[in-house]
Design a protein around this motif. Structure first.
Motif, mmCIF file in Angstrom:
data_model
loop_
_atom_site.group_PDB
_atom_site.id
_atom_site.type_symbol
_atom_site.label_atom_id
_atom_site.label_comp_id
_atom_site.label_asym_id
_atom_site.label_seq_id
_atom_site.Cartn_x
_atom_site.Cartn_y
_atom_site.Cartn_z
ATOM 1 N N ASP A 253 -18.643 -35.956 10.750
ATOM 2 C CA ASP A 253 -17.438 -36.238 11.277
ATOM 3 C C ASP A 253 -16.632 -34.951 11.185
ATOM 4 O O ASP A 253 -15.883 -34.551 11.990
ATOM 5 C CB ASP A 253 -16.954 -37.627 10.920
ATOM 6 C CG ASP A 253 -17.636 -38.590 11.366
ATOM 7 O OD1 ASP A 253 -18.365 -38.853 12.422
ATOM 8 O OD2 ASP A 253 -17.655 -39.880 10.648
ATOM 9 N N ALA A 254 -16.526 -34.485 9.974
ATOM 10 C CA ALA A 254 -15.746 -33.433 9.656
ATOM 11 C C ALA A 254 -16.090 -32.168 10.295
ATOM 12 O O ALA A 254 -15.188 -31.574 10.874
ATOM 13 C CB ALA A 254 -15.611 -33.196 8.010
ATOM 14 N N ARG A 256 -17.612 -32.023 13.132
ATOM 15 C CA ARG A 256 -17.397 -32.147 14.436
ATOM 16 C C ARG A 256 -16.026 -32.095 14.802
ATOM 17 O O ARG A 256 -15.616 -31.286 15.944
ATOM 18 C CB ARG A 256 -17.735 -33.586 15.038
ATOM 19 C CG ARG A 256 -17.396 -34.178 16.377
ATOM 20 C CD ARG A 256 -17.838 -35.371 16.627
ATOM 21 N NE ARG A 256 -17.573 -36.071 17.821
ATOM 22 C CZ ARG A 256 -16.080 -36.266 18.204
ATOM 23 N NH1 ARG A 256 -15.382 -36.483 17.427
ATOM 24 N NH2 ARG A 256 -16.084 -36.437 19.621
ATOM 25 N N LYS A 257 -15.072 -32.534 14.003
ATOM 26 C CA LYS A 257 -13.912 -32.356 14.186
ATOM 27 C C LYS A 257 -13.241 -30.687 14.201
ATOM 28 O O LYS A 257 -12.505 -30.183 15.025
ATOM 29 C CB LYS A 257 -12.845 -33.052 13.072
ATOM 30 C CG LYS A 257 -11.462 -32.922 13.290
ATOM 31 C CD LYS A 257 -10.437 -33.586 11.943
ATOM 32 C CE LYS A 257 -9.068 -33.358 12.119
ATOM 33 N NZ LYS A 257 -8.351 -34.346 11.389
ATOM 34 N N GLY A 261 -12.162 -28.328 17.272
ATOM 35 C CA GLY A 261 -10.905 -27.678 17.369
ATOM 36 C C GLY A 261 -10.650 -26.321 17.968
ATOM 37 O O GLY A 261 -9.641 -25.851 18.099
ATOM 38 N N TRP A 321 -10.565 -33.902 24.198
ATOM 39 C CA TRP A 321 -10.808 -32.551 23.921
ATOM 40 C C TRP A 321 -10.351 -31.791 25.178
ATOM 41 O O TRP A 321 -10.783 -31.993 26.275
ATOM 42 C CB TRP A 321 -12.285 -32.056 23.451
ATOM 43 C CG TRP A 321 -12.287 -30.548 23.570
ATOM 44 C CD1 TRP A 321 -11.773 -29.716 22.309
ATOM 45 C CD2 TRP A 321 -12.724 -29.621 24.203
ATOM 46 N NE1 TRP A 321 -11.991 -28.225 22.502
ATOM 47 C CE2 TRP A 321 -12.693 -28.256 23.904
ATOM 48 C CE3 TRP A 321 -13.212 -29.710 25.670
ATOM 49 C CZ2 TRP A 321 -13.064 -27.195 24.646
ATOM 50 C CZ3 TRP A 321 -13.890 -28.733 26.304
ATOM 51 C CH2 TRP A 321 -13.392 -27.347 25.837
#
Length: 504
Positions: A253-254, A256-257, A261, A321
């Motif tokens: 999850d981190a 992917r974020k 970005g 996004w």
């Protein structure tokens, strides 16, 4: 008995007829022996020359298989099977050839031929542990009696490896009590991926990397571990992977974020086999890859396993996004670009392949001209790659934009001259229909000219394409609770185990 080796020309005049006959017989015997020796050496040299010629021919043929034009070498599947064997054979032949050419009496390199440049060996990484071996002469006293002085040293490095070693972590938690208060104090057990389980986190990570990066099936890992006396059934290894994957979901999850970005993303998908326990066979699933731009100073790629190839999968992954998305002409992306504020960037490499396929079959001279025009754009792109974003955009505007506009007019004219439905017409239509997307790199310096960056990041999947990954693994029952955990957690496990992952 006369010593013929000490005789001189003037001595022959003083010899008797019997002595001359003896000298002549000795000389004839010596000549015969020398003739036999010359004949033997000539045969040995001829044999070596023939062997060198044969090895040189085999070496040239191996290089042809590896490096010749695609039309003259094996297809991709065959080449993947034999590439390592070809490399080993080539190295063996080169070593034999070097040994033969180093023997006396062997013909060297032809006159005027420049020796092949030897590849420069890459320096060994500095972070590796060094084991020093010092070699000094036993006697450092010169023959004259004076002591020698050390003036320097030569250092050479060789790479070695210690095979994987299993070891045991022993956690000793002391118990402390107060006899007065009857209180017991003890450090709590540290959290682990698998509580009350045998494997430590390092072993779980090794199992995941071996399975999903090196594509080693669990039954082979079981055999490898058994050589060290460790019993790890394949069902146990599969369960470890499932629980390890569940523990990696926060990391996924981190990451992917972080990837989402970026303002410029690459996207692509590739098929993989998925076990279908109910049918007793495999079915097709897909890995979707999303990567930050190849120009990004902080690269990153994340993979998403999906059971299909429909538009709903990238739509769900890219939720909220906005930015520029580099992709091919797959129709599923049309839905993706209708949402949020997204800009489509095309892939010139895909457009080029349409023409390149026609060149191989000699079906159209127009295709050859198109490839030449595209090559000029790639030459500019190679020069612009090392520049900053602003400088790259300025170069594209000044040098590439006129070529794009000229090619656009040329493609429109050629399209009117070719019949509808022909292969060249389809190739031209692909480029014209995606022309705005193909020229997106002229607006943003961070947008690449093609989608090759993500395609290169998808290559690790080709190695293990024949192995089913994301379903009930070897030795696990379809109704097992752990098997369901394994299937649900693979999204997280997969991303950490791929070498392409990069965290900020």
């Amino acid at each position: 008995m006369l010593n013929v080796h000490e005789l001189k020309a003037q001595d022959l005049q003083r010899l008797s007829p019997s002595a001359l006959a003896e000298v002549a017989a000795t000389m004839l015997q010596h000549i015969a022996e020398q003739g036999k020796l010359i004949t033997t050496q000539a045969q040995a040299i001829k044999f070596r020359d023939v062997k060198i010629e044969r090895i040189t021919f085999e070496l040239a043929r191996l290089k042809s298989w590896r490096f010749a034009a695609k039309t003259e070498r094996m297809n991709a599947e065959q080449r993947q099977l034999f590439e390592e064997t070809l490399a080993a054979d080539q190295a063996s032949l080169e070593a034999q050839l070097e040994a033969l050419q180093g023997q006396p009496g062997t013909q060297g390199e032809p006159a005027g031929k420049t020796p092949a440049r030897q590849p420069k060996r890459q320096a060994l990484p500095e972070h590796l542990r060094r084991v020093d071996h010092h070699h000094e002469p036993e006697n450092i006293t010169c023959g004259c009696g004076q002591p020698m002085v050390r003036i320097g040293e030569d250092v050479s490095e060789k790479l070695d490896i210690v095979p994987a070693e299993f070891f045991v972590h022993r956690h000793v938690r002391g118990k402390w009590t107060c006899k007065c208060c009857q209180t017991l104090v003890q450090e709590p057990v540290a959290p682990h991926i698998i509580d009350k389980g045998m494997p430590a986190e390092g072993l779980i990570a090794h199992t995941l990397v071996s399975r999903f990066v090196d594509h080693i099936p669990y039954y082979r890992q079981e055999q490898i571990n058994a050589r060290s006396g460790i019993h790890t059934p394949r069902s146990t290894l599969a369960a470890w992977s499932g629980q390890g994957g569940a523990g990696l979901i926060p990391l996924f999850d981190a990451h992917r974020k972080f990837v989402l970005g970026a303002n410029v993303l690459h996207v692509d998908e590739t098929p993989v086999n998925m076990l279908d326990p109910g049918a007793g066979k495999t079915k097709r699933a897909y890995i979707w890859a999303y990567a930050r731009s190849g120009f990004d100073v902080l690269p990153g790629v994340v993979y998403d396993f999906c059971v299909g190839r429909g538009a709903k999968y990238p739509v769900a992954f890219l939720q909220d996004w906005s930015g520029t998305l580099v992709c091919d002409g797959y129709a599923a992306y049309d839905t993706v670009f209708k949402l949020e504020q997204r800009i489509e960037a095309g892939c010139l490499a895909h457009a080029r392949r349409k023409f390149d396929e026609l060149i191989k079959d000699n079906q159209s001279p127009v295709a050859a001209q198109a490839v030449l025009r595209i090559a000029k754009l790639y030459c500019i792109e190679r020069e612009a790659r090392v520049l900053s974003v602003e400088q790259r955009l300025d170069m594209r505007q000044a040098r590439a934009k006129p070529l794009w506009e000229e090619m656009h007019v040329w493609l429109q004219l050629e399209r009117q001259r070719v019949p509808d439905g022909s292969a060249i017409a389809n190739a031209i239509d692909y480029s014209l229909n995606r022309w705005s997307a193909l020229m997106a790199n002229l607006v943003d310096g961070d947008v690449p000219i093609d989608n090759n960056h993500i395609e290169n990041l998808m290559r690790p999947w080709a190695m293990g394409r024949n192995y089913p990954r994301f379903a009930i693994m070897e030795g696990m029952r379809p109704t097992s609770r752990r098997s369901n955990l394994h299937l649900g957690a693979m999204r997280g496990a997969f991303h950490l185990c791929n070498r392409c992952i990069n965290l900020p």
